[in-house]
Design an enzyme around this catalytic site. Structure first.
Site, PDB file in Angstrom:
ATOM      1  N   HIS A  81       1.377  -7.674  -6.589  1.00 53.13           N
ATOM      2  CA  HIS A  81       0.614  -7.287  -7.739  1.00 53.13           C
ATOM      3  C   HIS A  81      -0.962  -7.004  -7.046  1.00 53.13           C
ATOM      4  O   HIS A  81      -1.662  -8.097  -6.548  1.00 53.13           O
ATOM      5  CB  HIS A  81       0.808  -8.380  -8.629  1.00 53.13           C
ATOM      6  CG  HIS A  81      -0.304  -8.268  -9.891  1.00 53.13           C
ATOM      7  ND1 HIS A  81      -0.017  -7.034 -10.668  1.00 53.13           N
ATOM      8  CD2 HIS A  81      -1.228  -8.875 -10.335  1.00 53.13           C
ATOM      9  CE1 HIS A  81      -0.852  -7.334 -11.830  1.00 53.13           C
ATOM     10  NE2 HIS A  81      -1.760  -8.345 -11.511  1.00 53.13           N
ATOM     11  N   LYS A 123      -9.369  -5.932 -12.218  1.00 54.29           N
ATOM     12  CA  LYS A 123      -9.069  -5.186 -11.043  1.00 54.29           C
ATOM     13  C   LYS A 123      -9.035  -3.619 -11.154  1.00 54.29           C
ATOM     14  O   LYS A 123      -9.722  -2.949 -10.506  1.00 54.29           O
ATOM     15  CB  LYS A 123      -7.556  -5.597 -10.591  1.00 54.29           C
ATOM     16  CG  LYS A 123      -7.467  -7.155 -10.308  1.00 54.29           C
ATOM     17  CD  LYS A 123      -6.173  -7.370  -9.433  1.00 54.29           C
ATOM     18  CE  LYS A 123      -5.185  -7.253 -10.528  1.00 54.29           C
ATOM     19  NZ  LYS A 123      -5.051  -8.216 -11.741  1.00 54.29           N
ATOM     20  N   ASP A 136      -1.948  -1.532  -9.896  1.00 53.78           N
ATOM     21  CA  ASP A 136      -1.025  -2.685 -10.463  1.00 53.78           C
ATOM     22  C   ASP A 136       0.131  -2.841  -9.297  1.00 53.78           C
ATOM     23  O   ASP A 136       0.255  -4.168  -9.277  1.00 53.78           O
ATOM     24  CB  ASP A 136      -0.300  -2.059 -11.650  1.00 53.78           C
ATOM     25  CG  ASP A 136       0.356  -3.048 -12.450  1.00 53.78           C
ATOM     26  OD1 ASP A 136       0.055  -4.129 -12.736  1.00 53.78           O
ATOM     27  OD2 ASP A 136       1.625  -2.620 -12.529  1.00 53.78           O
ATOM     28  N   ARG A 189     -20.797 -19.402   0.012  1.00 50.90           N
ATOM     29  CA  ARG A 189     -22.136 -18.841  -0.035  1.00 50.90           C
ATOM     30  C   ARG A 189     -22.666 -18.221   0.975  1.00 50.90           C
ATOM     31  O   ARG A 189     -23.529 -17.303   0.891  1.00 50.90           O
ATOM     32  CB  ARG A 189     -23.167 -19.902  -0.772  1.00 50.90           C
ATOM     33  CG  ARG A 189     -22.700 -20.353  -2.139  1.00 50.90           C
ATOM     34  CD  ARG A 189     -23.569 -21.384  -2.613  1.00 50.90           C
ATOM     35  NE  ARG A 189     -24.655 -20.497  -3.136  1.00 50.90           N
ATOM     36  CZ  ARG A 189     -25.905 -21.049  -3.696  1.00 50.90           C
ATOM     37  NH1 ARG A 189     -25.747 -22.297  -3.904  1.00 50.90           N
ATOM     38  NH2 ARG A 189     -26.891 -20.157  -3.750  1.00 50.90           N
TER      39      ARG A 189
END
Length: 320
Positions: free
Chosen positions: A141, A162, A180, A246
């Site tokens: 997926h 997405k 998908d 980060r």
């Protein structure tokens, strides 16, 4: 569960550009392995480990050796090579087909294919094609987009954005591979390839709009039939207690069919332009593969600054 595609002799002939020399009615025979046999010991009568289920490739070496074998033995050995499991014979270098092979193959309903290429060339072409078609596949997926030559698999929970992000990437000049569902297979121990299922090729589902055809709307340059998966970007809904990298020094990987793929997690939050962020992540990944690491440069600059400040403080202390 991984699934395996099926290949017929007709598929092989069409995609590797082989000429059907005999047996056009038997091209529906199934090929079940990408391994190819160049029979040699068989022409000496040794069949203990004969790989009957493989394509049998005959080149200059094999046919020259076969001609040295007495005719009755050659006929016997070729008949033993024509088993119900044998998909086909391929004769390279435009060599003439041996009469014994024509007779035995016709009797066993096995097609004979030919090519002007050398044995080494056609062996490589057939192996490359069959490995791609017969490798175990599994469905993931996600959305696969090619960003300036980097195959980026975008994953995340349903509804995280997405497809919308991929659509924006396409508008920015990048190419859609699959939306998908992504069918993936390992080309080798280090290369993962993804493609769209046949029914979903070029199509995207955008909530509130429905199904759109990317190739029709944006042209053939906006899509790719398949691409390597080089990098994974996982989208996560941001929460106050979420922890994200980060500085880019917490390298993560995800294993798909035993292939390690670098992965980063990106927080999804109102106001963030995910397309630009993913595009930048792909460009940064590409720079790293070419030897430039921004995090390493930052660390070096920081250490240099600390060293300079320490040296300055030391000199000031000496002057005092």
């Amino acid at each position: 569960m991984p699934n395996v595609d099926s290949v017929t002799v007709a598929d092989l002939a069409q995609n590797v550009r082989l000429t059907v020399l005999q047996g056009e009615d038997y091209l529906n025979r199934q090929i079940t392995t990408s391994d190819i046999c160049r029979p040699s010991l068989e022409f000496a009568g040794y069949f203990k480990h004969y790989p009957a289920m493989r394509i049998q490739l005959l080149g200059i070496t094999e046919t020259s050796f076969a001609k040295e074998v007495p005719a009755d033995k050659r006929r016997e050995y070729i008949e033993r090579m024509c088993t119900p499991q044998t998909p086909c014979f391929v004769v390279s270098t435009d060599l003439p087909v041996m009469d014994e092979l024509k007779t035995a193959a016709e009797k066993a309903h096995i097609p004979i294919l030919g090519t002007p290429l050398t044995s080494s060339r056609i062996l490589g072409n057939m192996t490359s094609y069959l490995v791609g078609r017969l490798a175990p596949r599994e469905s993931l997926h996600g959305v696969l987009v090619d960003i300036s030559g980097v195959g980026v698999l975008i994953t995340g929970d349903s509804g995280v954005g997405k497809s919308e992000t991929a659509l924006e990437l396409v508008r920015r000049g990048h190419r859609l591979v699959a939306d998908d569902r992504v069918e993936v297979y390992a080309r080798d121990e280090q290369t993962l390839v993804g493609a769209a299922p046949t029914i979903l090729q070029h199509l995207m589902e955008i909530r509130g709009i429905g199904i759109i055809d990317v190739m029709t709307l944006y042209g053939s340059g906006a899509v790719l039939p398949q691409d390597t998966i080089d990098f994974i970007v996982h989208l996560e809904i941001w929460t106050p207690d979420s922890q994200f990298d980060r500085l880019g020094d917490q390298g993560d990987t995800q294993f798909i069919q035993d292939v390690a793929i670098p992965k980063v997690s990106v927080p999804v939050k109102t106001g963030r332009n995910l397309a630009i962020i993913i595009e930048s992540a792909a460009m940064n990944f590409r720079a790293q593969t070419m030897g430039y690491d921004a995090t390493k440069t930052f660390d070096e600059n920081l250490n240099r600054l600390i060293q300079q400040n320490s040296e300055r403080d030391r000199k000031e202390a000496e002057n005092d």
